[in-house]
Design a protein around this motif. Structure first.
Motif, PDB file in Angstrom:
ATOM      1  N   SER A  56      63.623  -4.597 -60.616  1.00  0.00           N
ATOM      2  CA  SER A  56      62.302  -4.512 -61.262  1.00  0.00           C
ATOM      3  C   SER A  56      61.792  -3.079 -61.414  1.00  0.00           C
ATOM      4  CB  SER A  56      61.280  -5.345 -60.486  1.00  0.00           C
ATOM      5  OG  SER A  56      61.093  -4.813 -59.185  1.00  0.00           O
ATOM      6  N   VAL A  57      62.289  -2.151 -60.631  1.00  0.00           N
ATOM      7  CA  VAL A  57      61.913  -0.742 -60.754  1.00  0.00           C
ATOM      8  C   VAL A  57      63.184   0.021 -61.109  1.00  0.00           C
ATOM      9  CG1 VAL A  57      60.938   1.262 -59.579  1.00  0.00           C
ATOM     10  CG2 VAL A  57      60.070  -1.015 -59.045  1.00  0.00           C
ATOM     11  N   ALA A  58      63.109   0.811 -62.167  1.00  0.00           N
ATOM     12  CA  ALA A  58      64.280   1.513 -62.674  1.00  0.00           C
ATOM     13  C   ALA A  58      64.836   2.512 -61.660  1.00  0.00           C
ATOM     14  CB  ALA A  58      63.934   2.236 -63.975  1.00  0.00           C
ATOM     15  N   ALA A  59      66.147   2.664 -61.682  1.00  0.00           N
ATOM     16  CA  ALA A  59      66.813   3.628 -60.810  1.00  0.00           C
ATOM     17  C   ALA A  59      66.328   5.038 -61.120  1.00  0.00           C
ATOM     18  CB  ALA A  59      68.320   3.542 -61.014  1.00  0.00           C
ATOM     19  N   GLY A  60      66.167   5.829 -60.064  1.00  0.00           N
ATOM     20  CA  GLY A  60      65.749   7.212 -60.221  1.00  0.00           C
ATOM     21  C   GLY A  60      64.245   7.423 -60.145  1.00  0.00           C
ATOM     22  N   GLN A  61      63.460   6.351 -60.241  1.00  0.00           N
ATOM     23  CA  GLN A  61      62.007   6.509 -60.146  1.00  0.00           C
ATOM     24  C   GLN A  61      61.617   6.820 -58.704  1.00  0.00           C
ATOM     25  OE1 GLN A  61      59.903   3.119 -61.682  1.00  0.00           O
ATOM     26  NE2 GLN A  61      59.830   4.001 -63.729  1.00  0.00           N
TER      27      GLN A  61
END
Length: 145
Positions: free
Chosen positions: A123-128
């Motif tokens: 649900s939360v993009a990688a790298g954020q």
């Protein structure tokens, strides 16, 4: 002549009431221990700093200038394509523990044995960079599907 039973009951209740009133300190706190107070003393000429009571107006004024510390942040790793157990472990190694999981097929199945599911989305993009207490949902499907 014997007294009626209700007279004895009423008398007993009256005695209990009087005992309760006599023992009541008026605070409304029942058997709570008495509040304690502390007094700060200093030698003549020395300034003293006495913290205000938590409920006082001064407490709010004193905290008004204080900066809250920023929440701890974590970088979200890319776990798409990993075995679901490894994806969870990777998220936790990055400091992210608020994890939810769902069946990516929409069938609502529970991921009981994490090792036979593959993570297909997060649900939360990688790298954020997010607060470490951010909730992240990992979607997965059975590896053999």
């Amino acid at each position: 002549m014997a007294q009626p039973k209700w007279v004895w009951i009423a008398g007993g209740l009256a005695v209990l009431f009087v005992i309760g009133v006599v023992n009541d300190d008026g605070s409304g706190q029942g058997d709570a221990p008495p509040a304690t107070t502390t007094t700060a003393t200093a030698a003549v000429g020395e300034p003293t700093a006495v913290p205000p009571d938590e409920g006082s107006q001064d407490a709010g004024r004193q905290d008004a200038g204080r900066q809250d510390t920023a929440p701890e942040t974590c970088t979200v790793p890319d776990v798409v394509g990993m075995v679901h157990q490894q994806a969870q472990d990777t998220m936790q190694d990055a400091g992210l523990f608020q994890l939810r999981e769902e069946d990516a097929t929409g069938r609502g199945r529970m991921l009981i044995v994490d090792r036979n599911w593959t993570t297909t989305a997060q649900s939360v993009a990688a790298g954020q960079v997010v607060a470490c207490d951010t909730e992240i949902t990992l979607a997965a499907r059975k590896t053999d599907e």
